[in-house]
Design an enzyme around this catalytic site. Structure first.
Site, mmCIF file in Angstrom:
data_model
loop_
_atom_site.group_PDB
_atom_site.id
_atom_site.type_symbol
_atom_site.label_atom_id
_atom_site.label_comp_id
_atom_site.label_asym_id
_atom_site.label_seq_id
_atom_site.Cartn_x
_atom_site.Cartn_y
_atom_site.Cartn_z
ATOM 1 C CD GLU A 1 -59.510 -80.619 11.787
ATOM 2 O OE1 GLU A 1 -59.522 -81.509 10.920
ATOM 3 O OE2 GLU A 1 -60.366 -80.538 12.680
ATOM 4 C CB SER B 1 -76.612 -18.282 22.892
ATOM 5 O OG SER B 1 -77.687 -17.668 23.556
#
Length: 731
Positions: A125, A385
């Site tokens: 490009e 518990s």
């Protein structure tokens, strides 16, 4: 006359009709005409020059006015990106589409993008990207020559900066005006931004088809990965797509995308950027034909973070993406095996920092049957518990019991409350260590009766846990078996406090949020160490490794919640299993449903469990036979009631809540502190912060070495097990 006239005509061209003009007249006419003509030419030249200059100035002013009319660069809008949530290492957890549905993820060319892609991009490009000032005259000249010679546009001549300008101000038309505008904007961009900034913006805005913008969104959607490591074929595809993103979409036109990729590779071979053999191999690979979904890791954490920081483009969490991924898969797989409406919550913490390493809010975020979008790590549920270790810890801290003390597991009644064990049986007399490891209910309630429910509640709240009691109820003995509400996050924070030897840190999940608060007190160091030392010996679930993880399970009343929380020397993991709507699930037990998930979670961290912290200085380590007599057997409160002169011990000095000034000797050591006792049955043992400090003598006093500055707990236990405790401040 005719000869003269001919002479005149030849000497004075243009004056053939002036036959009577003499030669001198001709001379005068010729000599006078030249100066006037030059002057007129000069005037005309000056006028032309002035006209040209004026036109230039006017055009320049018009051009400048036009440039000014363009306004400032729309950089703010160009920098708008999708909100992304990343883990502690910057790895993407989840991204949110922009308001208009576009996926645009920020990109850093140096950190986020494969060098191969950048090399191909610049070579294809904009070869001179790092040398031009926004416009590449050579590229424009080449494009113009190709247009003239071929009759159509072969290449546009646009630089990456010009392409960025077009992306920032998109226009459909392709005209000279649009190109000039791009050039102007490109120059402006180059003046305001550095090359790396321009490249980063291009990598975020470049179109890749549909609602995908930017290299990261495209790489994730098409290849299912970040663009940090791309193959040559993948890089070439991503270079080719922005030139015609809609006609080359991989999910619609894969053949066109493949041809465009091969074209890029062919040109790169011609220009010597890529080896022919590598290009041929890349061309042989197939292109994807479907888009992949954007990653959604830690959805509950991400949603919470985005709600907290609405305008933050990148939010960093303390989570570890790798651990988060494997624990989400674990929760999903186990939930499928447990039932269609079962959900699972998992949270993993770093013990030292309190940072959340993994946060699984549900088994499947998108499963409506499991209420997947409800974060079960934040849901208030009955803990079963799982609060028992803190009862034992406070009992160890108070000094009236030791892990090797004996305690009775037999039917007992506390007013109208008569606790029973889960299996409806009783073990008889057992060591305290065994009682906690087997999660026996009667010993836990007997200890809580001695410790005090309100004290347990206030201590847990002091350590950062938000306990929720039924409306209009005060803390009672039932809270020891789950009669209180708590979240998995708070429970994990408390267990991390045991690993930290008695202090908790606020959980931190958003990395940019700092909590400068001091660690919060849970219990004394020796007591916390003793609890961890007991829990690491708890029998593991089937196929689990012994003595690797200190853990506790819990099952709430009616089989609604199954819990398992455990820790090693580095991390704490909490697991909750159940239905989000609170409906009972017959057979849902912590040991069989949650504990195996806990052990698998530790295994999936990929690390060998780290050893627990070493015993702190002064911790009492002894067998039952070598314990001080009052610690050899625990006696419930009901057995400590006396009559007449047989009074329970009472500490006369120091007084509860008093401040004690300790003089220092010349070598810097604290002077001994006297402890005086009234009542009680000899022999009596003195404990300082849960550690034995000797016996009271016949004069009912003892000199003890005080700990360092700060609060200290002094406990005296007589031969019958009766005790008295005061808290003083040493200064």
């Amino acid at each position: 006359m005719s000869q003269r006239g001919d002479h005149i005509n030849s000497s004075c061209p243009g004056l053939a009709r002036a036959s009577t003009v003499s030669g001198d007249a001709c001379k005068d006419v010729d000599g006078g005409a030249k100066p006037g003509h030059d002057a007129r030419n000069a005037r005309r030249g000056r006028k032309l020059l002035v006209g040209v200059a004026t036109a230039f100035v006017v055009l320049t002013c018009v051009f400048a006015a036009w440039v000014i009319s363009l306004g400032p660069l729309p950089l703010e809008e160009a920098r708008r990106v999708s909100t992304t949530v990343v883990d502690r290492n910057g790895k993407l957890l989840r991204a949110y589409a922009m308001a208009d549905g576009r996926w645009r993820l920020p990109a850093d060319a140096r950190r986020d993008v494969d060098p191969t892609y950048l090399k191909l991009l610049l070579a294809f490009e904009d070869k001179r990207f790092y040398s031009h000032a926004g416009i590449d005259p050579l590229a424009l000249s080449r494009a113009a020559f190709q247009l003239v010679t071929s009759g159509h546009i072969v290449s546009g001549g646009s630089t990456i900066t010009m392409q960025l300008a077009r992306l920032m101000e998109p226009r459909r038309e392709r005209s000279v005006y649009a190109k000039v505008r791009q050039m102007v904007r490109a120059v402006q961009l180059e003046r305001q931004l550095g090359k790396d900034e321009i490249l980063d913006l291009y990598l975020a805005l470049a179109p890749f088809g549909g609602n995908l913008e930017g290299i990261r969104a495209a790489s994730i959607a098409y290849f299912g990965k970040e663009p940090k490591r791309l193959s040559l074929a993948e890089a070439a595809v991503l270079v080719a797509l922005p030139q015609s993103p809609e006609t080359r979409r991989l999910d619609r036109y894969p053949d066109a995308a493949r041809l465009a990729r091969d074209k890029v590779l062919g040109r790169m071979v011609e220009e010597g950027v890529v080896a022919g053999e590598d290009a041929a191999q890349a061309k042989a690979s197939a292109v994807p034909k479907m888009r992949k979904p954007m990653p959604i890791l830690a959805p509950h954490s991400s949603d919470q973070a985005v709600a907290t920081f609405k305008d933050m483009p990148v939010i960093r969490l303390t989570l570890d993406a790798n651990l988060q991924k494997v624990l989400e898969a674990l929760a999903r797989d186990r939930a499928l095996a447990l039932g269609s409406e079962i959900s699972i919550g998992i949270i993993a913490l770093d013990n030292e920092s309190g940072e959340v390493l993994a946060h699984v809010g549900s088994a499947d975020y998108f499963d409506e049957r499991r209420a997947g979008q409800v974060d079960m790590t934040r849901a208030v549920r009955s803990p079963g518990s799982t609060l028992k270790p803190f009862i034992y810890g406070l009992a160890f801290e108070d000094g009236f019991v030791h892990p090797e003390s004996l305690i009775d597991d037999r039917p007992i009644r506390f007013g109208s409350y008569a606790p029973e064990n889960f299996d409806m049986t009783f073990q008889g007399t057992v060591p305290v260590r065994r009682a906690l490891q087997l999660s026996l209910n009667v010993p836990a309630i007997a200890l809580l009766d001695r410790v005090g429910s309100s004290r347990l509640s206030s201590r847990l709240k002091q350590a950062g846990a938000s306990l929720v009691l039924p409306k209009d109820e005060a803390p009672g003995l039932a809270m020891g078996l789950g009669g209180v509400g708590v979240t998995l996050q708070d429970l994990a924070q408390l267990y991390a406090g045991l690993a930290r030897l008695g202090t908790t840190k606020p959980l931190r999940e958003i990395a940019m949020v700092r909590d400068e608060r001091e660690p919060m007190r849970l219990m004394d160091q020796a007591a916390a160490w003793q609890v961890g030392n007991v829990l690491i010996g708890t029998p593991p679930p089937e196929n689990g490794a012994h003595n690797r993880i200190a853990f506790k399970t819990g099952t709430s009343y009616g089989y609604r919640d199954a819990w398992s929380v455990g820790f090693d020397g580095k991390i704490t993991i909490g697991v909750w299993v159940g239905r989000p709507d609170g409906a009972p699930v017959p057979g849902l037990i912590g040991r069989s449903a949650a504990a195996p998930i806990l052990f698998d979670a530790f295994a999936r961290t990929g690390k060998i469990p780290a050893p627990l912290a070493k015993a702190p200085k002064g911790a009492l380590i002894a067998s039952n036979a070598k314990l001080p007599p009052p610690l050899r057997r625990f006696r419930p409160m009901g057995e400590l009631v006396r009559a007449g002169s047989d009074l329970a011990p009472r500490i006369q000095f120091p007084l509860n809540g008093s401040r004690i000034d300790v003089d220092r000797s010349g070598d810097g050591q604290n002077a001994a502190m006297p402890v005086k006792v009234a009542g009680g049955v000899l022999p009596m043992t003195v404990l300082v912060n849960g550690t034995a400090a000797g016996e009271i003598d016949s004069r009912r006093q003892r000199l003890v070495e005080p700990p360092g500055p700060g609060f200290a707990r002094l406990t005296v236990i007589d031969a019958t097990g009766a005790a008295d405790t005061v808290v003083v401040r040493i200064q």
